[in-house]
Design a protein around this motif. Sequence first.
Motif, PDB file in Angstrom:
ATOM      1  N   THR A  53      -6.940  -0.870   6.143  1.00 15.78           N
ATOM      2  CA  THR A  53      -7.067   0.212   7.250  1.00 15.78           C
ATOM      3  C   THR A  53      -8.355   0.873   7.377  1.00 15.78           C
ATOM      4  OG1 THR A  53      -5.244  -0.573   6.964  1.00 15.78           O
ATOM      5  CG2 THR A  53      -5.191   1.020   7.877  1.00 15.78           C
ATOM      6  N   GLU A  96      -2.236  -5.145   8.873  1.00 21.40           N
ATOM      7  CA  GLU A  96      -0.884  -5.499   8.673  1.00 21.40           C
ATOM      8  C   GLU A  96       0.003  -6.857   8.875  1.00 21.40           C
ATOM      9  OE1 GLU A  96      -1.560  -2.452   8.030  1.00 21.40           O
ATOM     10  OE2 GLU A  96      -0.676  -2.048   6.439  1.00 21.40           O
ATOM     11  N   ARG A 117      -0.034   6.915   7.123  1.00 22.93           N
ATOM     12  CA  ARG A 117      -1.163   5.748   5.575  1.00 22.93           C
ATOM     13  C   ARG A 117      -0.619   5.770   4.725  1.00 22.93           C
ATOM     14  NH1 ARG A 117      -6.206   5.038   6.072  1.00 22.93           N
ATOM     15  NH2 ARG A 117      -5.941   3.527   4.483  1.00 22.93           N
ATOM     16  N   GLU A 118      -0.702   5.367   4.489  1.00 23.03           N
ATOM     17  CA  GLU A 118       0.205   4.686   2.694  1.00 23.03           C
ATOM     18  C   GLU A 118       1.804   3.758   2.689  1.00 23.03           C
ATOM     19  OE1 GLU A 118      -2.086   3.662   0.463  1.00 23.03           O
ATOM     20  OE2 GLU A 118      -3.712   4.231   1.246  1.00 23.03           O
TER      21      GLU A 118
HETATM   22  N1  ASP Z   1      -1.929  -0.250   5.378  1.00 19.15           N
HETATM   23  C1  ASP Z   1      -1.929   0.612   5.403  1.00 19.15           C
HETATM   24  C2  ASP Z   1      -3.067   1.809   4.752  1.00 19.15           C
HETATM   25  O1  ASP Z   1      -3.452   1.488   4.162  1.00 19.15           O
HETATM   26  C3  ASP Z   1      -0.303   0.882   5.194  1.00 19.15           C
HETATM   27  C4  ASP Z   1      -0.597   1.126   3.085  1.00 19.15           C
HETATM   28  O2  ASP Z   1      -1.119   0.385   2.899  1.00 19.15           O
HETATM   29  O3  ASP Z   1       0.960   1.361   2.780  1.00 19.15           O
HETATM   30  O4  ASP Z   1      -2.275   3.155   4.984  1.00 19.15           O
END
Ligand code: ASP
Length: 416
Positions: free
Chosen positions: A28, A105, A185-186
């Motif tokens: 990401t 993803e 994010r995340e």
């Molecule tokens: N791939 C996304 C990010 O790095 C979502 C996640 O990791 O949860 O923010």
Amino acid sequence: MRHVARIIASHADKGPLAVVVSALGKTTNALEEVVASHAAQDGRAFPLLDRIKQQHYDIARALFGESHEVYDLLNDRFAEAEWVLEDEPHPNYDYMYDQIICVGELASSTIMAALLKEEGLPVEWVDARDLIITDDIFREGWVQWEETTDNTRRVVKPLLEKGKVVLTQGFIASTKDNETTTLGREGSDYTAAILSHCLDAESMTIWKDVPGILTGDPRVFDNVIKLDEVSYREAIEMTYYGAKVIHPKTIKPLQNKSIPLYVKSFLDPEAPGTVISDDAEDNYPPIVVLEQNQALLHISTRDFSFVAEHHMSYLFRKIAEMRLQVNMMQNTAISFSICVNDIDDKVDRFARSIEDQFKVKIDRGLELITVRYYQKELLDNLRRGKVVMLEERIRKTVQMVVKDVPIMKRKEVPAV
Ligand code: ASP
Ligand code: MG
């Protein structure tokens, strides 16, 4: 990937199972660079994307060899981003970001689905964008629960009933008009919580590289311990102020349906980890949560008038429009200070938008330290070598916004 596949396989016969996967490590961030280069038109966007594509092909090659249906599928996933790069940069950066970032993803879940199929699991790859519907605030979409619940029950439920393992992507979603959005994010944990809520899951498990929820970040602090049980309330407080184990939005959809959340380590899948539920007794050792990249904004009226309620309501409307997260605030007669997460250009955009009415001074590069169930000695320790810019104490919680200061030392003066 093989290790994850083993964990999934070991749960596949224990009842209906849906799996949410995130992008491969660092993907990401790398895709964010692609977005920035495309916006800047510096000619690097395609080569950068190509490198990410190659990394996925390398993994696929190691898992499946040279010829396999997964390559065509991966090509299709990456094509979504390539189309965007072939166009002029879109004037709405956040929109363009979501259209490109989603391939992380899409690609990782495609490889995982192929691997599970290879292992003989009845896996069904589902595009999360057909399930989770948000509003059209790109990069921070807000879930439209009614549509999301309908979609999830209509698409996922029958598959689970047929004994399929449903595999989908975290973080990505869609507007009603089929434009890709993301949840912040995340956000993959949040996706899993949304699906758990809509499907009335029995439980949800997040697999991490830490043994569970700890009383502090082990990369920063010594003597941290693992909490065996945490209440929803405590978990939400911890994650809101920066505990990185779980995305803060994850808790509410689970709490609302009393679905327990397990946090476990994929390095030690049999270990009990931490369980977050209603049953946990609120009795904790001191917990320290550190959030970096904080900005402190000092907002004051230009004409020395009081910061009155109508100013506040105006400021908060702006804050809400920009989806700034306010972590602390304080006001005096003619000024109002807020501590916010300094992400992207949100802070500058906010400052510009109120500039005509207010004077704004911004301190950046600060840390927010939140201590729950504090002890004096611990607080003294945390303050060492820091300047405290703002501090607040409410019941069992102390919060401080701090800045590093080099500790002064007397110079060696040569003897005369
Ligand atoms: N791939 C996304 C990010 O790095 C979502 C996640 O990791 O949860 O923010
Ligand atoms: Mg991640």
